[in-house]
Design an enzyme around this catalytic site. Sequence first.
Site, mmCIF file in Angstrom:
data_model
loop_
_atom_site.group_PDB
_atom_site.id
_atom_site.type_symbol
_atom_site.label_atom_id
_atom_site.label_comp_id
_atom_site.label_asym_id
_atom_site.label_seq_id
_atom_site.Cartn_x
_atom_site.Cartn_y
_atom_site.Cartn_z
ATOM 1 C CG MET A 333 -1.984 1.126 1.137
ATOM 2 S SD MET A 333 -3.209 0.765 -0.123
ATOM 3 C CE MET A 333 -4.196 -0.438 0.851
ATOM 4 C CG ASP A 352 9.197 -0.298 6.318
ATOM 5 O OD1 ASP A 352 9.185 -0.922 7.101
ATOM 6 O OD2 ASP A 352 8.232 -0.314 5.240
ATOM 7 C CB VAL A 408 2.555 1.217 10.076
ATOM 8 C CG1 VAL A 408 3.643 2.208 9.783
ATOM 9 C CG2 VAL A 408 1.743 1.852 11.175
ATOM 10 C CD GLU A 410 -5.414 -1.227 9.418
ATOM 11 O OE1 GLU A 410 -6.700 -1.357 9.399
ATOM 12 O OE2 GLU A 410 -4.494 -0.314 9.313
ATOM 13 C CE LYS A 415 -3.175 1.224 11.554
ATOM 14 N NZ LYS A 415 -2.395 1.799 10.206
ATOM 15 C CB SER A 437 -9.014 -0.762 5.651
ATOM 16 O OG SER A 437 -8.595 -1.741 6.390
ATOM 17 C CG HIS A 458 -9.707 3.181 3.074
ATOM 18 N ND1 HIS A 458 -10.900 2.535 3.041
ATOM 19 C CD2 HIS A 458 -8.639 1.948 3.156
ATOM 20 C CE1 HIS A 458 -11.045 1.304 2.850
ATOM 21 N NE2 HIS A 458 -9.450 0.886 2.642
#
Length: 725
Positions: A333, A352, A408, A410, A415, A437, A458
């Site tokens: 993503m 990252d 990052v 879920e 987060k 999401s 999103h």
Amino acid sequence: MTTIAFDIDADGIATLTIDVPGQSMNVIGPEFLADLSAAIDRIGSEEAIKGAVICSGKASGFMGGMDLKNMETMLIPAHDGKLDMATLFDRVFVLNALFRRLETCGKPVVCAIEGTCVGGGFELALACHRRIVADNPKVQLGLPEILVGLFPGGGGSQRLPRITGVQTALMYMLQGKLFRPQEALGLKVVDELVPSGNTVAAAKTWLKANPAASVQPWDQKGYRFPGGAGGFNPNFVQTFIGATAMTMKQTQRNLNGPLALLSAVYEGATLPMDRAIRVESKYFAKIMADPQASNMVRTLFVSKQAAERGARRPKDLPKAPTAKLAMLGAGMMGAGVATVSAQAGIDVVLLDRDQAYAEKGKEHARSVLSKRLGKGMTPEKLEETLARITPTTDFAQLEGCDFVIEAVFEDTAIKAEVTKKVEAVLGADTIFGSNTSTLPITGLAKAWSKPENFIGVHFFSPVEKMPLVEIIVGEKTGPEAIAKALDYVAQIKKTPIVVNDSRGFYTSRCFGTYVQEGAELLAEGVGAALIENVGKQLGMPVGPLAVSDEVSIELGYKVMTAAKKELGDAYVDSAADAVMTKMVEMDRLGRKNGKGYYDYPEGGKKALWPGLADSFPLAAVQPSPEVVRERLLYRQLIECARCFAEGVLETPEDGDIGAIFGWGFAPWTGGPFSHMDTVGIATVVATLDRLTAEHGARFAPTEQLRDMAARGATFYGKAAAKEAA
């Protein structure tokens, strides 16, 4: 209001310059029709005029076709339940009759095309005796009406087959595929290519050399269709056998436009042009009389364009384009977001936890963009785009970024940790967007000192291909954050919808019901093949079990587990949960590990897993396809209605756009809210009540739906009333 400037030069050549006031692109409306009619009268009646050139006065291009925003008002007669089809036909036929008058006016007419020329604009060009086009690869020509539920209704379905042959014409019209100039020249759809800016001069040169070229090929004695036509021509018959079968497969008989097009071409090809265009208008009137076309036009064109132009953007705030993006997370993503951002000219810091992962994210961009070499992408442009992406593990390198997107893992804690590290570098005045999401934005915003600057952004996978971005407004999200997010979405040329915060927001929540109902059916012993085939017949891209495999059964299981943990006793278990749990326990996680509801053999085609019948035994009596279809459809409809009732959605337009472009909800409906309005809210409520009695509370209608049914209200009527107030 004048839409056409009419000038005659010393050689007797009239130049008709189309420039529709108040429109960024020329479109066909009542004023244009009147002005073109008057211009045709002058061309045909004034002896001093030897020929005519039609061109555009707009830099945006030649013409975009019918004014779709006002098309229904122009064409549909006022009625109280019973439509006057004779009047509708007469209104539809006006454009066809006008273009026919143009090509039979007795003087040669040339179309000089610079820029976009599509739909009714291209049908105008086809009615001219010669088409001269700017040799620019950005120029687009064609008849894309099928993509919004229509088909060419200004003679296009009759002239294009007569120019390039039935098979080629159908291939382009049924797909709504556009021509580039060189391609159009090769197929003889246009007659000449000249450098940009020289089309009018080239047109006048041709007119001087061909003063008598005023009769179309199909009006000349001995004319024959390229490739042949008629019921006794083997090529013609084979074309329609194949085209009909392929159309049925692609549309699942849900779309009216393609079938009307096939009928118009088949019948028109056996008739002289004056009769053929009446046949076309007959089928076009039939299409216009059905709500499907107006629903699709509204959602797929009018509402979509409005969203892209900032319909939901807070007013009176200055534009806030993104110059440098902090992209947190370089997975599929995050790498996709970095790619489309760099393509839009935005500098991207791709961060990252591991440098190798960050570098891999940039390599994803190289891989995607390399596939476009020779298709508008050059090696130099590729390197220039990639140079905008800086992979790193160092938060300090985020310095100077004016927008953040986080993608990052879920997990709320992970987060929150990343969010705080970013704030330490950029400060809380920077707008922070989370690509989650499912996790509520209001909760995630607690990790940012100024929650008014925190918003959900999103994306859908793969980012490079999926057109929608869902903007999620948390309880404290401010207008500046909304404006910044929408300006960014406009930069990367995606379509936005704006929704309010809730678990799963709008798209994930409602899309999940399609998957869940498929699992419910499987748990009840309904055959997997029946479930999957009916899902596709409904108009969904794939069946619910296949799409569950694609997004990962394991992901659904994790979302379900997280929801259980957060909601506690308020969570309601379902048969779908048990199916997912069982699949995960059997290590059938979906396509990602090569086994889910389907098997994915290396080098072979996927196929439904034979073991499904053992794990979920078939019921002795199977439901009809109609029953399965109804459940798959109405389970989605009621969840969409709940989102509207709860305030997750504020407009039906966002609901319809989000459904079609977000999770592939059946496009033929125009979207769930258009469909409910068309079916009738009272009918929807009655169906839901019956399904609730048969299958449980997940189908229970909202009080808002009951109230609307009692008042005879509609979603779009409600939205219009709110706007008027």
